[in-house]
Design an enzyme around this catalytic site. Structure first.
Site, PDB file in Angstrom:
ATOM      1  N   ASP A 123     -17.574 -13.248  86.956  1.00  0.00           N
ATOM      2  CA  ASP A 123     -18.000 -12.261  87.948  1.00  0.00           C
ATOM      3  C   ASP A 123     -16.962 -11.947  89.009  1.00  0.00           C
ATOM      4  OD1 ASP A 123     -20.497 -11.401  87.006  1.00  0.00           O
ATOM      5  OD2 ASP A 123     -21.388 -13.313  87.583  1.00  0.00           O
ATOM      6  N   ASP A 182     -23.573  -8.390  80.775  1.00  0.00           N
ATOM      7  CA  ASP A 182     -23.117  -8.026  82.129  1.00  0.00           C
ATOM      8  C   ASP A 182     -21.588  -8.017  82.245  1.00  0.00           C
ATOM      9  OD1 ASP A 182     -25.464  -9.641  81.779  1.00  0.00           O
ATOM     10  OD2 ASP A 182     -25.739  -9.797  83.946  1.00  0.00           O
TER      11      ASP A 182
END
Ligand code: NAG
Ligand code: NAG
Ligand code: NAG
Ligand code: NAG
Ligand code: NAG
Ligand code: NAG
Ligand code: NAG
Ligand code: NAG
Length: 403
Positions: A123, A182
């Site tokens: 991330d 994601d």
């Protein structure tokens, strides 16, 4: 790319026919003065030591604050840069552009230590957002250049050539290599760093990751698995399952929206037709699985009884993904496709804003689902608000909304 005049004309032609059917009315909330008021109020209450809003409670709608080393930290600073962009597109709607830029910079600064020490794994791509924004304002900002390159190298270090992907989540057994849909969103930082450094390995890693995701996460019907587990020593797929969705074979709506955006973005960077086709397939799945009331559910396969909570953040991410996809259709002179995705995106924004606009909450929107298996639903979410503001900007910058 087409000259912007041609872009406006092409989309305008689509709009004329859509307006005739009444589909295209923009929701007034998209440019409400409450947006600047609420975001400014949150921005002016910056805690020391730094903490960042992620989601709200379900009753009062007050932000819940997290320390910097969390995957969502970049979204509020990026929201401040989005307000800066808004003020430049439409001063009347957002006020003083310089104020927003200064706030964005202030809020991005406590992220800098994360360049060398973060636990967010893949991330880092999301963490890089405010620094990517800074480079659109000041391409020579050394702090931002360093941040983007550091985050890109951090992601690149998670690449395994046998699997062909960057690792999303760490696991106790290092041969258990987990990749989530994601992760498509985090590839942007690799392209940004390639542009800054000329290091093409970063692009190769992004392409390899996207190719594997296209084959192993996206189902024939265009839906997606949330998690694919690979064996890092053999490269074989061990399992496909869910973490945040309803079932292992269901389609979690936010994952699907990351997919639309991520594959449209891959096409933008590579012009590889398979990515355009995959963006179209994921878009088609998303669009055709929205029920008649227009509300995006947290998972497209969750049971209807008891009523399934919405996820307004998935709706807003998908709308931005569809705008990006519309740009790609226009780049191949597909005016019909561009107008179609633009119109659908506007309808998604309208229907879900009608449900989720929350004047008395600190967030702009309610009806977000952070993680339903963990019973975290019916909240405001920082990335839902971010993509809501970005959608308003996308319409302004394409000449589809005026102030
Ligand atoms: C560069 O970006 C950083 C971090 O976003 C910010 O703190 C700084 O003020 C910026 N500097 C200049 C000269 O724009
Ligand atoms: C890394 O950050 C964590 C908390 O986010 C902290 O506990 C740890 O001491 C840091 N490590 C280094 C080497 O700075
Ligand atoms: C390019 O990036 C890769 C991945 O981070 C790195 O391993 C490699 O050393 C870089 N190459 C150069 C010339 O910096
Ligand atoms: C991956 O494969 C190796 C070699 O066959 C095996 O030892 C290891 O247990 C496997 N790991 C997982 C998570 O299945
Ligand atoms: C998922 O699997 C279950 C059990 O095999 C099946 O009943 C269900 O229809 C499947 N759902 C989807 C969306 O494929
Ligand atoms: C939307 O949020 C309101 C307020 O939390 C809630 O009462 C309503 O059930 C939610 N609707 C959906 C579809 O999630
Ligand atoms: C234009 O876009 C639509 C929607 O994605 C697609 O179905 C159609 O095949 C595209 N047309 C061309 C000529 O590429
Ligand atoms: C929403 O979250 C609540 C707990 O916060 C949980 O009890 C409920 O089951 C969730 N709703 C659905 C339909 O999953």
């Amino acid at each position: 790319m087409l000259p912007s005049g041609l872009f406006s004309l092409a989309v305008y032609l689509g709009l004329v026919s859509a307006t005739a059917t009444g589909v295209l009315e923009l929701p007034a909330e998209l440019y409400s003065p409450l947006i600047a008021q609420k975001v400014l109020k949150t921005a002016q209450s910056f805690p020391n030591p730094a903490k960042y809003p992620q989601y709200t409670d379900r009753v009062a709608g007050d932000w819940i604050w997290f320390p910097p080393d969390v995957w969502t930290t970049g979204f509020f600073p990026a929201t401040l840069y989005a307000m800066h962009e808004r003020a430049n597109l439409c001063l009347a709607n957002a006020g003083d552009a310089t104020q927003w830029l200064n706030l964005g910079r202030t809020w991005a600064t406590p992220e800098i230590p994360l360049e060398v020490n973060t636990s967010v794994g893949h991330d880092v791509g999301f963490l890089s957002f405010p620094f990517l924004d800074e480079l659109t304002v000041n391409p020579k900002n050394e702090t931002a250049i360093q941040a983007v390159n550091a985050f890109a190298n951090h992601l690149a270090a998670r690449f395994n050539p046998i699997v062909g992907c960057t690792r999303s989540w760490d696991s106790a057994d290092p041969t258990d290599f987990q990749v989530i849909i994601d992760n498509m969103m985090n590839l942007e930082v690799l392209f940004a760093s390639e542009k800054l450094t000329g290091n093409h390995t970063l692009r190769d890693i992004a392409i390899s990751h996207a190719d594997k995701t296209m084959v192993n996460h996206i189902r024939p019907d265009g839906g997606s698995f949330h998690v694919v587990e690979y064996n890092s020593t053999t490269g074989a797929v061990i399992s496909r399952h869910t973490s945040q969705g309803y079932a292992d074979n269901s389609t979690w709506s936010r994952g699907e929206s990351w997919g639309i955006y991520g594959f449209a973005n891959m096409y933008k960077h590579t012009k590889k037709y398979d990515y355009l086709e995959t963006a179209r397939r994921t878009a088609k799945y998303f669009i055709t699985n929205i029920p008649d009331d227009g509300v995006v559910p947290w998972d497209f396969n969750a049971p209807l009884v008891p009523p399934r909570p919405a996820d307004s953040s998935a709706a807003m991410i998908a709308a931005n993904g569809l705008f990006l996809l519309a740009d790609q259709e226009l780049s191949v002179l597909n005016v019909t496709g561009a107008a179609y995705y633009t119109n659908v995106a506007i309808k998604i924004i309208r229907d879900n804003t009608q449900l989720a606009w929350a004047p008395s909450w600190q967030s702009l929107l309610s009806n977000g689902t952070v993680n339903n298996p963990q019973h975290n639903n019916l909240t405001g979410i920082v990335y839902g608000d971010y993509y809501f503001i970005k959608a308003g900007n996308a319409l302004l910058s394409r000449g589809l909304a005026h102030c």
